[in-house]
Design a protein around this motif. Structure first.
Motif, short mmCIF file in Angstrom:
data_model
loop_
_atom_site.label_atom_id
_atom_site.label_comp_id
_atom_site.label_asym_id
_atom_site.label_seq_id
_atom_site.Cartn_x
_atom_site.Cartn_y
_atom_site.Cartn_z
N GLY A 110 17.89 45.37 -1.55
CA GLY A 110 17.99 46.59 -0.75
C GLY A 110 19.25 47.40 -0.94
O GLY A 110 19.34 48.51 -0.41
N VAL A 111 20.22 46.89 -1.70
CA VAL A 111 21.50 47.57 -1.89
C VAL A 111 21.63 47.99 -3.35
O VAL A 111 21.45 47.16 -4.26
CB VAL A 111 22.68 46.68 -1.49
CG1 VAL A 111 24.00 47.37 -1.77
CG2 VAL A 111 22.57 46.28 -0.02
N VAL A 112 21.96 49.25 -3.60
CA VAL A 112 22.09 49.73 -4.98
C VAL A 112 23.37 49.16 -5.60
O VAL A 112 24.45 49.21 -5.00
CB VAL A 112 22.10 51.26 -5.03
CG1 VAL A 112 22.23 51.75 -6.47
CG2 VAL A 112 20.84 51.83 -4.40
N THR A 113 23.24 48.61 -6.81
CA THR A 113 24.36 47.95 -7.48
C THR A 113 24.77 48.62 -8.78
O THR A 113 25.87 48.38 -9.28
CB THR A 113 24.00 46.48 -7.78
OG1 THR A 113 22.80 46.44 -8.56
CG2 THR A 113 23.82 45.70 -6.48
N THR A 221 30.88 58.30 2.63
CA THR A 221 29.98 57.66 3.57
C THR A 221 28.61 58.31 3.45
O THR A 221 28.51 59.53 3.40
CB THR A 221 30.49 57.82 5.02
OG1 THR A 221 31.81 57.27 5.11
CG2 THR A 221 29.58 57.10 6.00
N ILE A 222 27.57 57.50 3.40
CA ILE A 222 26.22 58.01 3.27
C ILE A 222 25.30 57.18 4.16
O ILE A 222 25.35 55.95 4.15
CB ILE A 222 25.74 58.02 1.80
CG1 ILE A 222 24.31 58.55 1.69
CG2 ILE A 222 25.90 56.67 1.15
CD1 ILE A 222 23.89 58.87 0.26
N THR A 223 24.49 57.86 4.96
CA THR A 223 23.57 57.21 5.89
C THR A 223 22.31 58.06 6.00
O THR A 223 22.21 59.14 5.42
CB THR A 223 24.18 57.09 7.30
OG1 THR A 223 24.34 58.42 7.85
CG2 THR A 223 25.52 56.37 7.28
N ASP A 224 21.36 57.58 6.79
CA ASP A 224 20.26 58.46 7.15
C ASP A 224 20.72 59.40 8.27
O ASP A 224 21.89 59.39 8.67
CB ASP A 224 18.99 57.67 7.50
CG ASP A 224 19.06 56.93 8.83
OD1 ASP A 224 20.00 57.16 9.63
OD2 ASP A 224 18.15 56.12 9.10
N ARG A 225 19.81 60.20 8.80
CA ARG A 225 20.21 61.23 9.77
C ARG A 225 20.64 60.63 11.11
O ARG A 225 21.23 61.33 11.93
CB ARG A 225 19.08 62.24 9.98
CG ARG A 225 17.79 61.64 10.48
CD ARG A 225 16.75 62.71 10.75
NE ARG A 225 17.12 63.50 11.92
CZ ARG A 225 16.66 64.71 12.18
NH1 ARG A 225 15.86 65.31 11.34
NH2 ARG A 225 17.03 65.35 13.27
N THR A 226 20.37 59.35 11.34
CA THR A 226 20.79 58.70 12.58
C THR A 226 22.10 57.94 12.44
O THR A 226 22.58 57.35 13.39
CB THR A 226 19.72 57.72 13.08
OG1 THR A 226 19.69 56.56 12.23
CG2 THR A 226 18.34 58.36 13.12
N GLY A 227 22.64 57.90 11.21
CA GLY A 227 23.86 57.14 10.97
C GLY A 227 23.62 55.72 10.49
O GLY A 227 24.57 54.95 10.33
N ARG A 231 18.92 51.56 3.07
CA ARG A 231 18.39 50.37 2.40
C ARG A 231 17.23 50.82 1.51
O ARG A 231 16.48 51.73 1.87
CB ARG A 231 17.89 49.34 3.42
CG ARG A 231 18.93 48.86 4.38
CD ARG A 231 19.91 47.89 3.76
NE ARG A 231 19.26 46.66 3.31
CZ ARG A 231 19.93 45.63 2.80
NH1 ARG A 231 21.25 45.70 2.66
NH2 ARG A 231 19.29 44.54 2.41
N PHE A 232 17.08 50.13 0.39
CA PHE A 232 16.11 50.57 -0.61
C PHE A 232 15.09 49.47 -0.90
O PHE A 232 15.23 48.34 -0.48
CB PHE A 232 16.84 51.00 -1.88
CG PHE A 232 17.71 52.21 -1.66
CD1 PHE A 232 17.20 53.49 -1.84
CD2 PHE A 232 19.02 52.08 -1.23
CE1 PHE A 232 17.99 54.61 -1.60
CE2 PHE A 232 19.82 53.18 -0.99
CZ PHE A 232 19.31 54.45 -1.18
N PRO A 237 8.53 53.79 0.63
CA PRO A 237 9.85 54.11 0.05
C PRO A 237 10.38 55.48 0.44
O PRO A 237 10.68 56.31 -0.40
CB PRO A 237 9.58 54.01 -1.44
CG PRO A 237 8.15 54.43 -1.59
CD PRO A 237 7.45 53.89 -0.36
N ARG A 238 10.51 55.72 1.75
CA ARG A 238 11.07 56.98 2.23
C ARG A 238 12.18 56.67 3.23
O ARG A 238 12.09 55.71 4.00
CB ARG A 238 10.00 57.86 2.87
CG ARG A 238 8.88 58.22 1.92
CD ARG A 238 7.98 59.30 2.47
NE ARG A 238 8.47 60.62 2.13
CZ ARG A 238 7.79 61.75 2.35
NH1 ARG A 238 6.62 61.70 2.94
NH2 ARG A 238 8.29 62.91 2.01
N LEU A 239 13.19 57.53 3.23
CA LEU A 239 14.34 57.39 4.10
C LEU A 239 14.31 58.50 5.16
O LEU A 239 13.76 59.58 4.93
CB LEU A 239 15.63 57.49 3.29
CG LEU A 239 15.71 56.52 2.09
CD1 LEU A 239 16.91 56.87 1.21
CD2 LEU A 239 15.78 55.09 2.57
#
Length: 267
Positions: A110-113, A221-227, A231-232, A237-239
């Motif tokens: 789930g984490v981009v490497t 810092t990068i998050t979705d719109r809620t903070g 996760r991928f 597969p939508r954020l």
């Protein structure tokens, strides 16, 4: 294994650029995908076919998620997965613009490497590997250190400024700019040219995955719109939108959003 995956992704991106640049934008055959999923061109499919063949041969144990490949639940059982947008900014490509990108990433649990965003017609190769920083054409990059949102350029499409998305019905003051590729927007925040970016619509993982690592490795810092951290390789597969930038600007944008507002359909 980000250290060994990154050179593979760079080579794949270079080959993708060679293929895409053989097509001449408006002359490439294009059509609309079913269900309002947007346009696709013969260049998208040619790049996707090459990447799928090359990368899966090189890493047969990895899963596969691409905008131009029919999704399969098989990827969910894989520890590592390729997340690919063969051409991000297809409309721009089809119009003959140079602002489109290849977005290629590997996610582990789930984490981009490892990640690459490549704009062949702008000669920009953005790269990142977990714990090793981010670079553009080999030179280290860093997010902007700006603190004052009101005098900062933020990449956002106009629909994101609609009143109902913001507390009090008014978006915070900032200088709005726009680029047609989500991957490129993330890269331009990672390299400090723009202070932040946001998109409040549900966003496909393949548009965001490579930029997620670039932002984090560039100190942002990068998050979705809620903070919530991204996760991928999710079953769907939508954020839930994306907000990205230096920590102060990211916080200012999040604090101004009305979290009870629904998302939007535009970029």
């Amino acid at each position: 294994m980000p250290a060994t995956d990154l050179p593979l992704l760079v080579k794949a991106a270079e080959l993708a650029g060679d293929i895409a640049c053989r097509f001449t934008g408006p002359e490439a055959r294009s059509w609309d995908k079913p269900g309002g999923a947007g346009p696709v061109t013969e260049a998208d499919l040619a790049v996707n076919a090459m990447l799928e063949d090359m990368l899966q041969k090189a890493r047969p144990g990895y899963g596969w998620l691409s905008e131009e490949t029919e999704d399969s639940a098989a990827r969910l059982s894989r520890e590592r997965v390729f997340i690919i947008d063969p051409i991000d900014g297809t409309r721009s490509f089809a119009q003959g613009s140079r602002t489109w990108a290849h977005s290629i990433a590997v996610a582990e649990r789930g984490v981009v490497t490892a990640a690459v965003i490549y704009l062949p017609q702008r000669d920009l190769m953005y790269t990142a590997a977990k714990g090793q920083g981010a670079a553009c054409n080999g030179a280290p990059i860093r997010v902007s250190s700006a603190l004052d949102l009101s005098i900062t350029e933020v990449l956002a499409a106009k629909p994101n400024l609609q009143a109902h998305h913001w507390l009090g019905g008014t978006p915070p003051a900032f200088i709005r700019s726009y680029r047609p590729s989500l991957a490129y927007r993330l890269a331009k925040v990672a390299d400090g040219r723009f202070g932040a970016m946001l998109t409040l619509r549900p966003s496909w993982e393949w548009d965001i995955a490579a930029g997620d690592l670039l932002l984090r490795e560039a100190g942002g810092t990068i998050t979705d719109r809620t903070g919530t951290p991204l996760r991928f390789n999710n079953p769907a597969p939508r954020l839930n939108g994306v907000v990205a930038g230096g920590s102060a600007l990211h916080r200012a944008l999040l604090d101004a959003l009305d979290q009870d507002s629904p998302g939007i359909t535009g970029h």
